[in-house]
Design a protein around this motif. Structure first.
Motif, PDB file in Angstrom:
ATOM      1  N   LEU A  76       2.793   1.764   3.008  1.00  0.00           N
ATOM      2  CA  LEU A  76       2.808   0.782   4.091  1.00  0.00           C
ATOM      3  C   LEU A  76       4.012   0.990   4.998  1.00  0.00           C
ATOM      4  CD1 LEU A  76       1.726  -1.767   5.473  1.00  0.00           C
ATOM      5  CD2 LEU A  76       3.021  -3.123   3.788  1.00  0.00           C
ATOM      6  N   LEU A  77       5.178   1.224   4.404  1.00  0.00           N
ATOM      7  CA  LEU A  77       6.382   1.466   5.187  1.00  0.00           C
ATOM      8  C   LEU A  77       6.239   2.728   6.032  1.00  0.00           C
ATOM      9  CD1 LEU A  77       9.312   0.684   5.860  1.00  0.00           C
ATOM     10  CD2 LEU A  77      10.040   2.046   3.879  1.00  0.00           C
ATOM     11  N   ALA A  78       5.671   3.772   5.427  1.00  0.00           N
ATOM     12  CA  ALA A  78       5.481   5.032   6.155  1.00  0.00           C
ATOM     13  C   ALA A  78       4.530   4.847   7.337  1.00  0.00           C
ATOM     14  CB  ALA A  78       4.956   6.106   5.204  1.00  0.00           C
ATOM     15  N   VAL A  79       3.465   4.086   7.137  1.00  0.00           N
ATOM     16  CA  VAL A  79       2.513   3.816   8.224  1.00  0.00           C
ATOM     17  C   VAL A  79       3.215   3.097   9.379  1.00  0.00           C
ATOM     18  CG1 VAL A  79       0.520   2.386   8.865  1.00  0.00           C
ATOM     19  CG2 VAL A  79       0.408   3.842   6.832  1.00  0.00           C
ATOM     20  N   LEU A  80       3.996   2.079   9.054  1.00  0.00           N
ATOM     21  CA  LEU A  80       4.684   1.314  10.097  1.00  0.00           C
ATOM     22  C   LEU A  80       5.708   2.168  10.835  1.00  0.00           C
ATOM     23  CD1 LEU A  80       5.230  -2.072   8.192  1.00  0.00           C
ATOM     24  CD2 LEU A  80       3.500  -1.540   9.924  1.00  0.00           C
ATOM     25  N   VAL A  81       6.449   2.992  10.100  1.00  0.00           N
ATOM     26  CA  VAL A  81       7.456   3.854  10.729  1.00  0.00           C
ATOM     27  C   VAL A  81       6.798   4.865  11.654  1.00  0.00           C
ATOM     28  CG1 VAL A  81       9.160   5.664  10.286  1.00  0.00           C
ATOM     29  CG2 VAL A  81       9.194   3.568   8.932  1.00  0.00           C
ATOM     30  N   MET A  82       5.679   5.449  11.223  1.00  0.00           N
ATOM     31  CA  MET A  82       5.003   6.444  12.053  1.00  0.00           C
ATOM     32  C   MET A  82       4.432   5.804  13.319  1.00  0.00           C
ATOM     33  SD  MET A  82       3.110   9.090   9.443  1.00  0.00           S
ATOM     34  CE  MET A  82       2.735  10.224  10.787  1.00  0.00           C
ATOM     35  N   ILE A  83       3.914   4.589  13.196  1.00  0.00           N
ATOM     36  CA  ILE A  83       3.421   3.889  14.382  1.00  0.00           C
ATOM     37  C   ILE A  83       4.568   3.600  15.344  1.00  0.00           C
ATOM     38  CG2 ILE A  83       2.414   1.719  15.191  1.00  0.00           C
ATOM     39  CD1 ILE A  83       0.755   1.663  12.626  1.00  0.00           C
ATOM     40  N   TRP A  84       5.711   3.230  14.805  1.00  0.00           N
ATOM     41  CA  TRP A  84       6.858   2.845  15.624  1.00  0.00           C
ATOM     42  C   TRP A  84       7.513   4.056  16.284  1.00  0.00           C
ATOM     43  CZ3 TRP A  84      12.315   2.267  13.391  1.00  0.00           C
ATOM     44  CH2 TRP A  84      13.202   1.846  14.386  1.00  0.00           C
ATOM     45  N   GLN A  85       7.631   5.157  15.555  1.00  0.00           N
ATOM     46  CA  GLN A  85       8.429   6.286  16.018  1.00  0.00           C
ATOM     47  C   GLN A  85       7.644   7.333  16.800  1.00  0.00           C
ATOM     48  OE1 GLN A  85      11.707   6.911  15.850  1.00  0.00           O
ATOM     49  NE2 GLN A  85      12.114   4.921  14.942  1.00  0.00           N
ATOM     50  N   ASN A  86       6.327   7.316  16.713  1.00  0.00           N
ATOM     51  CA  ASN A  86       5.544   8.384  17.319  1.00  0.00           C
ATOM     52  C   ASN A  86       4.786   7.903  18.543  1.00  0.00           C
ATOM     53  OD1 ASN A  86       5.691  10.889  15.433  1.00  0.00           O
ATOM     54  ND2 ASN A  86       5.367   9.189  14.030  1.00  0.00           N
ATOM     55  N   ASN A  87       4.441   8.849  19.387  1.00  0.00           N
ATOM     56  CA  ASN A  87       3.566   8.582  20.523  1.00  0.00           C
ATOM     57  C   ASN A  87       2.586   9.737  20.651  1.00  0.00           C
ATOM     58  OD1 ASN A  87       4.578  10.624  22.637  1.00  0.00           O
ATOM     59  ND2 ASN A  87       6.469   9.590  22.006  1.00  0.00           N
ATOM     60  N   GLN A  88       1.566   9.543  21.469  1.00  0.00           N
ATOM     61  CA  GLN A  88       0.468  10.499  21.528  1.00  0.00           C
ATOM     62  C   GLN A  88       0.823  11.821  22.179  1.00  0.00           C
ATOM     63  OE1 GLN A  88       0.742   7.544  23.079  1.00  0.00           O
ATOM     64  NE2 GLN A  88      -0.659   7.383  24.808  1.00  0.00           N
ATOM     65  N   TYR A  89       2.060  11.962  22.678  1.00  0.00           N
ATOM     66  CA  TYR A  89       2.456  13.203  23.340  1.00  0.00           C
ATOM     67  C   TYR A  89       3.389  14.060  22.483  1.00  0.00           C
ATOM     68  CZ  TYR A  89       0.438  10.719  27.221  1.00  0.00           C
ATOM     69  OH  TYR A  89      -0.433  10.027  28.020  1.00  0.00           O
ATOM     70  N   GLN A  90       3.667  13.633  21.281  1.00  0.00           N
ATOM     71  CA  GLN A  90       4.543  14.404  20.412  1.00  0.00           C
ATOM     72  C   GLN A  90       3.746  15.502  19.721  1.00  0.00           C
ATOM     73  OE1 GLN A  90       6.346  11.412  17.905  1.00  0.00           O
ATOM     74  NE2 GLN A  90       8.147  11.290  19.209  1.00  0.00           N
ATOM     75  N   THR A  91       4.279  16.704  19.768  1.00  0.00           N
ATOM     76  CA  THR A  91       3.578  17.840  19.176  1.00  0.00           C
ATOM     77  C   THR A  91       3.404  17.677  17.670  1.00  0.00           C
ATOM     78  OG1 THR A  91       5.693  19.011  18.967  1.00  0.00           O
ATOM     79  CG2 THR A  91       4.405  19.417  20.954  1.00  0.00           C
ATOM     80  N   PHE A  92       4.311  16.946  17.034  1.00  0.00           N
ATOM     81  CA  PHE A  92       4.219  16.727  15.587  1.00  0.00           C
ATOM     82  C   PHE A  92       2.868  16.154  15.179  1.00  0.00           C
ATOM     83  CE2 PHE A  92       4.579  13.176  12.510  1.00  0.00           C
ATOM     84  CZ  PHE A  92       4.680  13.918  11.345  1.00  0.00           C
ATOM     85  N   LEU A  93       2.330  15.263  15.986  1.00  0.00           N
ATOM     86  CA  LEU A  93       1.058  14.623  15.633  1.00  0.00           C
ATOM     87  C   LEU A  93      -0.066  15.633  15.503  1.00  0.00           C
ATOM     88  CD1 LEU A  93       0.944  11.378  17.817  1.00  0.00           C
ATOM     89  CD2 LEU A  93       1.539  11.606  15.406  1.00  0.00           C
ATOM     90  N   TYR A  94      -0.089  16.610  16.394  1.00  0.00           N
ATOM     91  CA  TYR A  94      -1.203  17.550  16.451  1.00  0.00           C
ATOM     92  C   TYR A  94      -0.991  18.758  15.550  1.00  0.00           C
ATOM     93  CZ  TYR A  94      -1.886  14.540  20.400  1.00  0.00           C
ATOM     94  OH  TYR A  94      -2.021  13.418  21.182  1.00  0.00           O
ATOM     95  N   TYR A  95       0.202  18.913  15.046  1.00  0.00           N
ATOM     96  CA  TYR A  95       0.492  19.976  14.092  1.00  0.00           C
ATOM     97  C   TYR A  95       0.627  19.421  12.677  1.00  0.00           C
ATOM     98  CZ  TYR A  95       1.299  23.098  18.052  1.00  0.00           C
ATOM     99  OH  TYR A  95       1.139  23.851  19.184  1.00  0.00           O
ATOM    100  N   GLY A  96      -0.206  18.463  12.349  1.00  0.00           N
ATOM    101  CA  GLY A  96      -0.234  17.926  10.989  1.00  0.00           C
ATOM    102  C   GLY A  96       0.147  16.466  10.877  1.00  0.00           C
ATOM    103  N   GLY A  97       0.722  15.892  11.921  1.00  0.00           N
ATOM    104  CA  GLY A  97       1.176  14.510  11.851  1.00  0.00           C
ATOM    105  C   GLY A  97       0.029  13.521  11.655  1.00  0.00           C
ATOM    106  N   LEU A  98      -1.041  13.679  12.415  1.00  0.00           N
ATOM    107  CA  LEU A  98      -2.184  12.773  12.270  1.00  0.00           C
ATOM    108  C   LEU A  98      -2.866  12.970  10.917  1.00  0.00           C
ATOM    109  CD1 LEU A  98      -3.716  12.914  15.855  1.00  0.00           C
ATOM    110  CD2 LEU A  98      -2.696  10.923  14.740  1.00  0.00           C
TER     111      LEU A  98
END
Length: 493
Positions: free
Chosen positions: A124-146
């Motif tokens: 739950l903490l990890a989900v909240l942190v990822m929602i807070w710290q990430n946005n749809q333009y960060q390369t991390f999301l598309y290289y395994g983040g999602l």
């Protein structure tokens, strides 16, 4: 995707139905998955092998996202492509086979229960942190983040579904359960409510009151649709009501009377307006993607070449140029006037508007601007200007209104310009989700490099709706004057 409409990059009012892309992916999955699961259960009897196959398909989907994604470009293709997003649904399908809730027991040893709750809390903490710290333009999301987010979410769901979980009991409290029941409707309603009740553009910042009202209205509409639409359909009551509808309609005028007729007419009109506005916003959104204010439309592409033109003219009219120089040398006032020589401005449609005004103040400035230009295109523009001898010692960069970019892409630009040039960055005010991402990167670059100066247009335009046209980006006369004043202060020696 078929019509090549970006989920992020369209200007003008967004469609109130734009969020239905996720439901489209779900429906496609619901159509295909039962058949695939039936084939899997029939021809792969061992549950472990089937789970491994499902997870392999999920990995392939995630890898496809990483391969197709291009940093700094519009991520719509990978963000809402069925092939690049189905890994989340496949992970959920694998979880249903690994963790069947009917076989889970509430009788767990204290140590295992503690581990279960700890895993749920961490997820739950990890989900909240990822929602807070990430946005749809960060390369991390598309290289395994999602993909990682989907795995963490599956762990959280597994813990909440276990009857021995204390975290599950907290989330099972009646108010939260009721929100969960209405969550599908809340998702359907929240986006149209936000789109149709928000101003076209807003320079005042977030309104807590408006956000609260939108949230309450979304929940209210979701509750109404749950009790009067979803529940009757689920229990088959709609069939009886459908059969009774002609009788009710015939008796309605007599039962309602004058006030009832007015009320029913009002309800019908409200529904008609809501549907019409929704459809209209969708049409307007598509139209606005290709429309720009009159001043920018008159000059769709502008490579202002004062320096090149004047250099050529000086060669052809050397005598006149020398005479002008001598006159300037004789007049101290003229000698002190800064003409913009050695200044180059690179920008998009905003610079197309601003360019002529800058030319009036600085006749020797070079402006290279083009509608729709993005930051990833700047390196080629810089190389072309270098080859033509038109890149000055001071370079103004006004880009970012048309999309986000990465730190690596911007580092290439800085490397091309070098440390010996003065760089002036102008941040953006654009009512799009990449605004904060772009402005943060520009501010960070200015902070990290002594030869970079930041022109804070975002702060200067705060609270000034009169500066902008209805798209919230392009400038009216008052905004143009304020913008030019900021740039002038930044480039004047």
């Amino acid at each position: 995707m078929f019509h090549q409409v970006s989920y992020f990059a369209s200007f003008g009012p967004p469609s109130p139905l734009g969020h239905l892309w996720s439901l489209a992916i779900e429906e496609q999955f619901y159509l295909l998955w039962p058949l695939l699961l039936w084939l899997g259960l029939r021809y792969i009897p061992r549950r472990g092998r089937l789970i491994r196959l499902i997870m392999a398909l999920a990995f392939i989907s995630a890898i496809s996202m990483a391969i197709i994604y291009q940093p700094g470009m519009d991520p719509s293709r990978v963000y809402y492509g069925t092939d690049t997003r189905c890994f989340a649904l496949l992970i959920g399908a694998a979880l249903a086979l690994i963790w069947p809730s009917r076989r889970l027991s509430a009788d767990l040893p204290p140590r295992r229960r503690l581990f279960l709750d700890a895993a749920g809390g961490a997820a739950l903490l990890a989900v909240l942190v990822m929602i807070w710290q990430n946005n749809q333009y960060q390369t991390f999301l598309y290289y395994g983040g999602l993909f990682l987010f989907a795995i963490i979410s599956a762990v959280l769901v597994a813990v909440l579904a276990h009857p021995a979980s204390r975290l599950g009991r907290v989330f099972g409290m009646q108010p939260l359960r009721w929100l969960g029941v209405c969550s599908y409707g809340i998702y359907l309603w929240h986006y149209p409510v936000i789109i149709l009740t928000s101003p076209g553009f807003n320079t005042e910042g977030l309104s807590i009151v408006l956000a609260g009202e939108q949230m309450l209205l979304s929940i209210l509409l979701a509750a109404v649709s749950w009790y009067f639409i979803e529940e009757p359909i689920r229990h088959g009551k709609w069939k009886k009501q459908w059969k009774r509808l002609p009788i009710v309609l015939r008796q309605l005028p007599r039962l309602l009377g004058a006030h009832g007729k007015a009320a029913s007419t009002s309800i019908i009109l409200i529904m008609f307006v809501f549907v019409s506005v929704g459809s209209g916003c969708s049409l307007i959104s598509h139209t606005h993607q290709q429309s720009i204010p009159p001043r920018a439309a008159a000059k769709t592409e502008q490579t202002v070449k004062p320096v090149a033109t004047q250099v050529q003219e000086s060669k052809d009219n050397e005598t006149e140029s020398q005479a002008g120089t001598e006159a300037a040398n004789e007049d101290p006032d003229k000698r002190d006037v800064f003409t913009g020589k050695g200044v180059t401005a690179i920008g998009d449609s905003v610079m197309v508007e601003v360019g002529p005004a800058l030319q009036e103040l600085f006749p020797d400035i070079v402006v290279d601007s083009k509608i729709g230009r993005q930051m990833y295109q700047a390196p080629q523009v810089i190389k072309n200007l270098k080859d033509q001898g038109m890149l000055g010692n001071t370079v103004i960069i006004e880009l970012g209104a048309n999309g986000a970019f990465t730190e690596k892409q911007f580092a290439v630009i800085l490397e091309l310009l070098g440390n010996d040039r003065q760089i002036v960055l102008i941040n953006n005010r654009v009512p799009k989700p990449w605004e904060s991402v772009v402005n943060h990167l520009l501010a960070q670059a200015a902070e990290d490099n002594s030869n970079i100066k930041l022109v804070d247009w975002y702060t200067a335009s705060s609270g000034h709706n009169e500066y902008f046209y209805s798209d919230g980006v392009h400038l009216q006369q008052a905004g143009l004057q304020a913008y030019v004043s900021l740039v002038t202060d930044a480039v004047n020696p």
